[in-house]
Design an enzyme around this catalytic site. Sequence first.
Site, mmCIF file in Angstrom:
data_model
loop_
_atom_site.group_PDB
_atom_site.id
_atom_site.type_symbol
_atom_site.label_atom_id
_atom_site.label_comp_id
_atom_site.label_asym_id
_atom_site.label_seq_id
_atom_site.Cartn_x
_atom_site.Cartn_y
_atom_site.Cartn_z
ATOM 1 N N GLU A 332 9.328 11.859 2.406
ATOM 2 C CA GLU A 332 10.614 11.684 3.080
ATOM 3 C C GLU A 332 10.658 10.348 3.816
ATOM 4 O O GLU A 332 9.758 10.040 4.596
ATOM 5 C CB GLU A 332 10.835 12.798 4.115
ATOM 6 C CG GLU A 332 10.897 14.193 3.545
ATOM 7 C CD GLU A 332 10.975 15.261 4.637
ATOM 8 O OE1 GLU A 332 11.665 16.262 4.420
ATOM 9 O OE2 GLU A 332 10.345 15.079 5.699
ATOM 10 N N CYS A 333 11.693 9.583 3.573
ATOM 11 C CA CYS A 333 11.996 8.353 4.316
ATOM 12 C C CYS A 333 10.785 7.415 4.389
ATOM 13 O O CYS A 333 10.489 6.737 3.414
ATOM 14 C CB CYS A 333 12.540 8.698 5.705
ATOM 15 S SG CYS A 333 13.560 7.359 6.398
ATOM 16 N N GLY A 334 10.060 7.382 5.507
ATOM 17 C CA GLY A 334 8.897 6.502 5.600
ATOM 18 C C GLY A 334 7.873 6.786 4.524
ATOM 19 O O GLY A 334 7.232 5.877 3.994
ATOM 20 N N MET A 337 9.170 5.196 1.372
ATOM 21 C CA MET A 337 8.950 3.752 1.438
ATOM 22 C C MET A 337 7.502 3.387 1.095
ATOM 23 O O MET A 337 7.230 2.426 0.372
ATOM 24 C CB MET A 337 9.299 3.245 2.845
ATOM 25 C CG MET A 337 10.768 3.371 3.202
ATOM 26 S SD MET A 337 11.069 3.293 5.002
ATOM 27 C CE MET A 337 10.485 1.633 5.377
ATOM 28 N N GLY A 432 12.564 10.466 -1.290
ATOM 29 C CA GLY A 432 13.877 9.921 -0.950
ATOM 30 C C GLY A 432 14.006 9.698 0.544
ATOM 31 O O GLY A 432 13.090 9.994 1.319
#
Length: 459
Positions: A332-334, A337, A432
Amino acid sequence: MTEKRIVIAGTGSGVGKTTLTIGIMSALRKRGLTVQGFKCGPDYIDPSYHTAVTNRVSRNLDSWMLSKEIVLDIFTHGSQGADISIMEGVMGFFDGKNPKTNEGSTAEISMITESPVLLVVNCASMARSAAAIVKGFQLFADGPNIVGVIANKVGSEGHFNLVKTAIEQECQIPVIGYLKRELDIEIPERHLGLIPSIERGELDPFFDKLGELVLETVDIEQLLTLSQAGPLNKNETVSLFENKNEKSIKIAVAKDAAFNFYYPENLEILESYGVEIVYFSPLADEPIPSDIDGLYIGGGFPEEFASELSQNQLVKASIKKAIEQGLPTLAECGGFMYLTESIETTQKARYEMVGIISGEVKMQSKRAALGYREISGRNGNILIGEHQKARGHEFHYSTFHTDEANIQYAYETKGMRGTKLEGYLKHNLVAGYTHFHFASCPDMVENWIKYCKGMKTYG
């Protein structure tokens, strides 16, 4: 039998809710009380303050992402063993998902939890007019129970007395204290990179000073009296946090200064379904354990630690190999990335990441996305099916760029600006920008465990 719980609400953002909430928590701790913190809405930063001050994990109460029953379940679960529960509001008291209703607002949380409310009013540049503001909040809706006021940013004790006299006469509720506006005690600007400094204890002297200031000018005895409330009707349904299964699988969870945005309930729900959680630190270059059945890399701010993360080859190689071999993974998110080929900072420095996701992430100074999301899965998503729905939140300052021709999106998200395809699927990876709240869709957890068990027999 009464319980003690209270909502600290504001007339709007920026009136000093967080400053006062932290100060009140610190003051109550100085009085020897066990304090439980809650934050209305999906925010990760304010709960990290609460946790540092109270030494108990603060929790989010979100009436848009979650049903009323689950909000009460989280509140009851979190409040166990506490002398008083303090709920910090979000934005203005009536601000939420919909300008036409109380949906997702602090007001709605106060009604669901049947809690008394203290209204924080910024009294700079006004006296009797403060009473008109409070009166408006009292009359606006029938459900909430506003029991008192705290005046913030007053010029002097004399100014406070003017405000107090006006409000108490016109609104018939007590004004229990104040903070002065010239106090050199502003909370450091809240940004994601602040959380490691909170966890290292660097803000402890600040929290301590806030507690002393509150003890000087806020009537804590009156606050404790106003916080008395009747017992809540316990939910008839089984709690999300009751153990349903024996430990059957292991999921590795990345947790360190770079990756620490997890709703506590997400991890507890996994455990209640029979998951043993094994923590590891990408920042410390710890490879994922060899005997795990699943992987969870949550949000955080890998961009703050991009240089260190890029150098940690051991953990990067172990994650890439495990996902390529089909390990059921949520990022998720971080975490998303971190799994891309690289992160480019706002200074245009580029750092290599895990490289399982084709594409790169670019940081920008302007916020890229913020808001609630309703999520439905896409074909191939192992966690959430096309006809299942979950709820979550998106908040980031980066954008994802890929040259991949046929990107396989993980899910479809619906927000205030419409519907979009988001995320990335590969092998058994679901990645995502959206942070899921598992309590909005426990089927996600069951699906994940099913795939983890399937990989056990497969691998």
